[in-house]
Design a protein around this motif. Structure first.
Motif, PDB file in Angstrom:
ATOM      1  N   ASN A 255       0.833  -1.210   0.000  1.00  0.00           N
ATOM      2  CA  ASN A 255       0.000   0.000   0.000  1.00  0.00           C
ATOM      3  C   ASN A 255       0.866   1.258   0.000  1.00  0.00           C
ATOM      4  O   ASN A 255       0.532   2.263  -0.641  1.00  0.00           O
ATOM      5  N   HIS A 256       1.988   1.197   0.710  1.00  0.00           N
ATOM      6  CA  HIS A 256       2.880   2.362   0.717  1.00  0.00           C
ATOM      7  C   HIS A 256       3.463   2.606  -0.679  1.00  0.00           C
ATOM      8  O   HIS A 256       3.626   3.763  -1.091  1.00  0.00           O
TER       9      HIS A 256
ATOM     10  N   ALA B   1      -4.866  -3.349 -10.039  1.00  0.00           N
ATOM     11  CA  ALA B   1      -5.845  -4.454  -9.975  1.00  0.00           C
ATOM     12  C   ALA B   1      -5.284  -5.704 -10.648  1.00  0.00           C
ATOM     13  O   ALA B   1      -5.367  -6.807 -10.097  1.00  0.00           O
ATOM     14  N   GLU B   2      -4.683  -5.549 -11.823  1.00  0.00           N
ATOM     15  CA  GLU B   2      -4.153  -6.695 -12.556  1.00  0.00           C
ATOM     16  C   GLU B   2      -2.968  -7.320 -11.807  1.00  0.00           C
ATOM     17  O   GLU B   2      -2.823  -8.549 -11.771  1.00  0.00           O
TER      18      GLU B   2
ATOM     19  N   THR C  93      -6.079  -5.278  -0.125  1.00  0.00           N
ATOM     20  CA  THR C  93      -5.135  -4.157  -0.185  1.00  0.00           C
ATOM     21  C   THR C  93      -5.259  -3.429  -1.523  1.00  0.00           C
ATOM     22  O   THR C  93      -5.265  -2.197  -1.581  1.00  0.00           O
ATOM     23  N   ALA C  94      -5.388  -4.195  -2.605  1.00  0.00           N
ATOM     24  CA  ALA C  94      -5.523  -3.589  -3.935  1.00  0.00           C
ATOM     25  C   ALA C  94      -6.910  -2.974  -4.128  1.00  0.00           C
ATOM     26  O   ALA C  94      -7.061  -1.916  -4.736  1.00  0.00           O
ATOM     27  N   GLU C  95      -7.922  -3.637  -3.582  1.00  0.00           N
ATOM     28  CA  GLU C  95      -9.306  -3.195  -3.734  1.00  0.00           C
ATOM     29  C   GLU C  95      -9.558  -1.891  -2.969  1.00  0.00           C
ATOM     30  O   GLU C  95     -10.308  -1.010  -3.419  1.00  0.00           O
ATOM     31  N   LYS C  96      -8.902  -1.799  -1.818  1.00  0.00           N
ATOM     32  CA  LYS C  96      -9.143  -0.693  -0.884  1.00  0.00           C
ATOM     33  C   LYS C  96      -8.943   0.680  -1.511  1.00  0.00           C
ATOM     34  O   LYS C  96      -9.633   1.634  -1.173  1.00  0.00           O
ATOM     35  N   ILE C  97      -7.969   0.772  -2.435  1.00  0.00           N
ATOM     36  CA  ILE C  97      -7.664   2.093  -2.995  1.00  0.00           C
ATOM     37  C   ILE C  97      -8.737   2.591  -3.959  1.00  0.00           C
ATOM     38  O   ILE C  97      -8.651   3.713  -4.445  1.00  0.00           O
TER      39      ILE C  97
ATOM     40  N   LEU D   6     -10.532   4.310  -0.649  1.00  0.00           N
ATOM     41  CA  LEU D   6      -9.697   5.247   0.116  1.00  0.00           C
ATOM     42  C   LEU D   6      -8.441   5.568  -0.684  1.00  0.00           C
ATOM     43  O   LEU D   6      -7.925   4.717  -1.392  1.00  0.00           O
ATOM     44  N   THR D   7      -7.910   6.791  -0.550  1.00  0.00           N
ATOM     45  CA  THR D   7      -6.596   7.069  -1.141  1.00  0.00           C
ATOM     46  C   THR D   7      -5.562   6.231  -0.385  1.00  0.00           C
ATOM     47  O   THR D   7      -5.786   5.877   0.782  1.00  0.00           O
ATOM     48  N   PRO D   8      -4.416   5.896  -1.032  1.00  0.00           N
ATOM     49  CA  PRO D   8      -3.450   5.026  -0.346  1.00  0.00           C
ATOM     50  C   PRO D   8      -2.985   5.590   1.009  1.00  0.00           C
ATOM     51  O   PRO D   8      -2.729   4.827   1.930  1.00  0.00           O
TER      52      PRO D   8
END
Lengths: 253, 253
Positions: free
Chosen positions: A172-173, A197-198, B199-203, B206-208
């Motif tokens: 995420n960072h 996503a990919e 983690t990928a879906e969350k963005i 929410l912004t990272p």
């Protein structure tokens, strides 16, 4: 089933909501900050408390705190529940040994932010307990909210937590660092979303080592040099670019 | 529309397939390695070649190579197509200037592995061209395979590529490092998949920076120390853990 919480952070909040939705009674929520305790308690019809002496007996007392906050709390919760559990990925079960006859670990492997709902049914919940009976009890409790319940000892749970920091917190960072680079160039983060996503989706088809792409993996030294030069004015980003590119190269078979 | 490819790597392969599926004629595929040229050419009913002198005139000649392979190729493809394009995120448009009257860049922002199909319709394709007319032509070509076509100059494209290395290549490598930690502890990588997906879906919600969680973000020094100690026997992982944890702390507002 009566459950109380010590802590009102992201994990405590999502877990209390999950238990509440599955029909359990949330009795009390403790936090050093009364507003935080109130916010969570109100949402699950529980009573907020700031003094641990007010704790009343419940079936399960869930401790969900920053690891460094445990020592102070542990001295004050002796025999306040049939089973006392913590939700830490890293702390061992042993830290609870003087708090109750039956203790356990209830570690949900997921990233929780208060404002983002999650799908509990797919979240692995790692269970450890002081006795087989308590382990069965906690597995059954976990099964009431998730289909992925995993008995796991403290050593393996710690490894899992370290791995999760790499795969989630660091990832995420990196999204954040990418968004800053785009922002500085007047580009929208939206552009990056199909790629993110990919990248995450790909590992359902290929193992991560087979899914690896990019200049470091191709040993494309020309791009690597261009990128390092591009980051010349941001030594922190350069250091990350360098350490991860070198790691990709060294893992290449 | 007649299109030929120089290069038979991941990008060339997926792009040739996309053009082919949308009804275009793929004429020739060149690669230094005849087997590679043949494999791609066969799948899109084109002719494989290894000698650039055999190139016949087409509407679009696509160069899709490692950046370091361009200089040698560029001297040998003069006036072999109406429009000559490259697919590099980092090379400028200028490198093509002596190859054709009309040149362009056709950069699809995605991670491509040969064995993993992708959904082209959502892939941003970044277009740059030597003239407005050629830009319109390339935008129209890109629109035949994607709904996300973005005119972008070389400077911004380079920034986008650097950001993509952080968000994709480095991220996938972190998945790999996590998988190695799990493997060493007899744990399945499957356990990590719901976390990676979330983690990928969350963005998307929410912004990272708002989505960030984990010990470094919470300044939980006790976990950070425990994890660094856990990685004591793997200095490379320790270096990555340290540089990324420090970066998370320094970006915290």
């Amino acid at each position: 089933m009566k459950i109380s919480f010590i802590g009102s952070g992201n994990v405590a909040t999502h877990l209390a909501h999950a238990f509440y939705r599955s029909g359990m009674e949330i009795v009390q929520v403790h936090s050093r900050n009364f507003e935080n305790a109130s916010a969570l308690a109100t949402s699950v019809k529980a009573t907020p408390i700031i003094n641990l002496k007010e704790l009343i007996w419940v079936d399960v007392l869930v401790l969900s705190l920053s690891d460094s906050a445990y020592p102070e709390i542990l001295t004050q919760i002796s025999q306040k529940a049939k089973v006392i559990v913590h939700t830490s990925g890293t702390l061992s079960l042993d830290i609870l040994e003087n708090t109750s006859d039956e203790v356990g670990v209830f570690y949900p492997l997921q990233t929780f932010s208060k404002s983002k709902p999650v799908n509990w049914s797919t979240i692995p919940i790692c269970i450890e307990a002081s006795s087989p009976k308590t382990q069965d009890f906690l597995i059954s409790l976990a099964n009431s909210i998730s289909d992925q319940v995993v008995p796991l000892d403290s050593t393996k749970r710690k490894a899992l937590h370290v791995a999760a920091v790499f795969a989630c917190n660091f990832t995420n960072h990196l999204y954040h660092l990418a968004s800053k680079i785009l922002e500085e160039n007047g580009l929208s983060f939206e552009l990056m979303k199909p790629l993110i996503a990919e990248t995450a989706e790909k590992i359902n088809t290929l193992t991560p080592d087979k899914a690896q792409t990019g200049p470091a993996f191709r040993n494309d030294e020309q791009i690597l040099a261009t990128h390092m030069q591009y980051l010349e004015n941001n030594k922190a980003l350069q250091a990350i670019y360098s350490v991860l590119s070198n790691s990709i190269k060294s893992h290449k078979k």
